[in-house]
Design a protein around this motif. Structure first.
Motif, short mmCIF file in Angstrom:
data_model
loop_
_atom_site.label_atom_id
_atom_site.label_comp_id
_atom_site.label_asym_id
_atom_site.label_seq_id
_atom_site.Cartn_x
_atom_site.Cartn_y
_atom_site.Cartn_z
N PRO A 51 0.98 -1.14 0.20
CA PRO A 51 -0.17 0.10 0.15
C PRO A 51 0.57 1.36 0.00
O PRO A 51 0.59 2.44 -0.28
CB PRO A 51 -0.85 -0.04 1.30
CG PRO A 51 -1.03 -1.60 1.69
CD PRO A 51 0.57 -1.73 0.87
N ASN A 52 1.62 1.25 0.26
CA ASN A 52 3.00 2.30 1.30
C ASN A 52 4.03 2.20 1.35
O ASN A 52 4.06 0.51 1.58
CB ASN A 52 2.30 3.99 2.01
CG ASN A 52 2.48 2.88 3.20
OD1 ASN A 52 3.27 3.05 3.41
ND2 ASN A 52 0.88 3.04 3.73
N ILE A 53 5.18 2.65 1.40
CA ILE A 53 6.64 2.52 1.14
C ILE A 53 6.72 1.64 2.58
O ILE A 53 7.89 1.36 2.56
CB ILE A 53 7.04 3.71 0.68
CG1 ILE A 53 8.72 2.98 0.82
CG2 ILE A 53 7.42 4.68 1.87
CD1 ILE A 53 8.68 2.15 -0.61
N GLY A 54 5.72 2.99 3.88
CA GLY A 54 5.85 2.12 5.23
C GLY A 54 5.73 0.70 5.45
O GLY A 54 6.17 -0.30 6.88
N TYR A 55 5.13 -0.27 4.90
CA TYR A 55 5.07 -1.55 4.24
C TYR A 55 5.90 -2.39 4.11
O TYR A 55 5.99 -3.66 3.78
CB TYR A 55 3.59 -2.67 3.73
CG TYR A 55 2.69 -1.50 3.65
CD1 TYR A 55 1.58 -2.32 4.97
CD2 TYR A 55 2.01 -0.49 4.31
CE1 TYR A 55 0.37 -2.44 5.41
CE2 TYR A 55 0.86 0.04 5.31
CZ TYR A 55 0.31 -0.96 5.65
OH TYR A 55 -0.71 -0.68 6.34
N LEU A 56 7.56 -1.62 3.18
CA LEU A 56 8.17 -2.37 3.09
C LEU A 56 8.74 -3.91 3.57
O LEU A 56 9.04 -4.34 3.49
CB LEU A 56 9.23 -1.37 2.18
CG LEU A 56 10.36 -2.03 1.30
CD1 LEU A 56 9.81 -2.83 0.13
CD2 LEU A 56 11.90 -0.76 1.17
N SER A 57 9.46 -3.06 4.90
CA SER A 57 9.78 -3.38 5.76
C SER A 57 8.95 -5.13 7.15
O SER A 57 9.19 -6.06 6.61
CB SER A 57 9.84 -3.30 7.22
OG SER A 57 9.32 -2.86 8.46
N ARG A 58 7.51 -4.64 5.93
CA ARG A 58 6.81 -6.02 6.61
C ARG A 58 7.04 -7.02 5.54
O ARG A 58 6.81 -8.05 6.35
CB ARG A 58 5.14 -5.58 6.89
CG ARG A 58 5.04 -4.35 7.77
CD ARG A 58 3.62 -4.35 7.96
NE ARG A 58 3.48 -2.66 8.55
CZ ARG A 58 2.05 -2.74 9.14
NH1 ARG A 58 1.53 -3.43 8.41
NH2 ARG A 58 2.39 -1.48 10.10
N LEU A 59 6.94 -6.45 4.17
CA LEU A 59 6.83 -7.76 2.45
C LEU A 59 7.79 -8.64 3.58
O LEU A 59 8.27 -9.60 3.22
CB LEU A 59 7.44 -6.39 1.77
CG LEU A 59 7.28 -7.79 0.90
CD1 LEU A 59 6.09 -8.16 0.85
CD2 LEU A 59 8.06 -6.95 -0.27
N PHE A 60 9.46 -8.25 4.25
CA PHE A 60 10.17 -8.96 4.43
C PHE A 60 10.38 -9.82 5.94
O PHE A 60 11.21 -10.58 6.03
CB PHE A 60 11.23 -8.57 3.39
CG PHE A 60 12.22 -7.70 2.87
CD1 PHE A 60 12.36 -8.25 1.81
CD2 PHE A 60 12.30 -6.77 2.36
CE1 PHE A 60 12.59 -8.20 0.53
CE2 PHE A 60 12.51 -6.31 1.74
CZ PHE A 60 12.27 -7.09 0.28
#
Length: 86
Positions: A51-60
């Motif tokens: 949804p937004n760049i804040g979720y990038l760490s969650r992706l990993f």
């Protein structure tokens, strides 16, 4: 020296995801803060959409100081993933 397969490309347009695909990047992440829909980003090279760049760490699967990864859903279809937020 870093090979393209070792690189991560993150972008919010099909120009970004298409560039990642053309460069043979190891992982291409589409971000829904730009002009593309999830389907459009997937169709143009994204391996995952957030949804937004804040979720990038969650992706990993990384925990951040302010948030836990327990409030997201990761969906996988074929070789593509999408994260749905809060």
């Amino acid at each position: 020296r870093v090979s393209p397969e070792e690189c991560l490309v993150v972008g919010d347009t099909i120009a970004d995801t298409g560039m990642g695909r053309n460069a043979n990047a190891g992982l291409i992440v589409g971000v829904l803060t730009g002009t593309g829909t999830a389907d459009y980003l997937f169709d143009n090279g994204a391996d995952a959409v957030i949804p937004n760049i804040g979720y990038l760490s969650r992706l990993f699967g990384m925990k951040t100081r302010d948030r836990s990864s327990s409030d997201i859903t990761v969906s996988t279809s074929a070789s593509s993933s999408s994260i749905e937020g809060d």
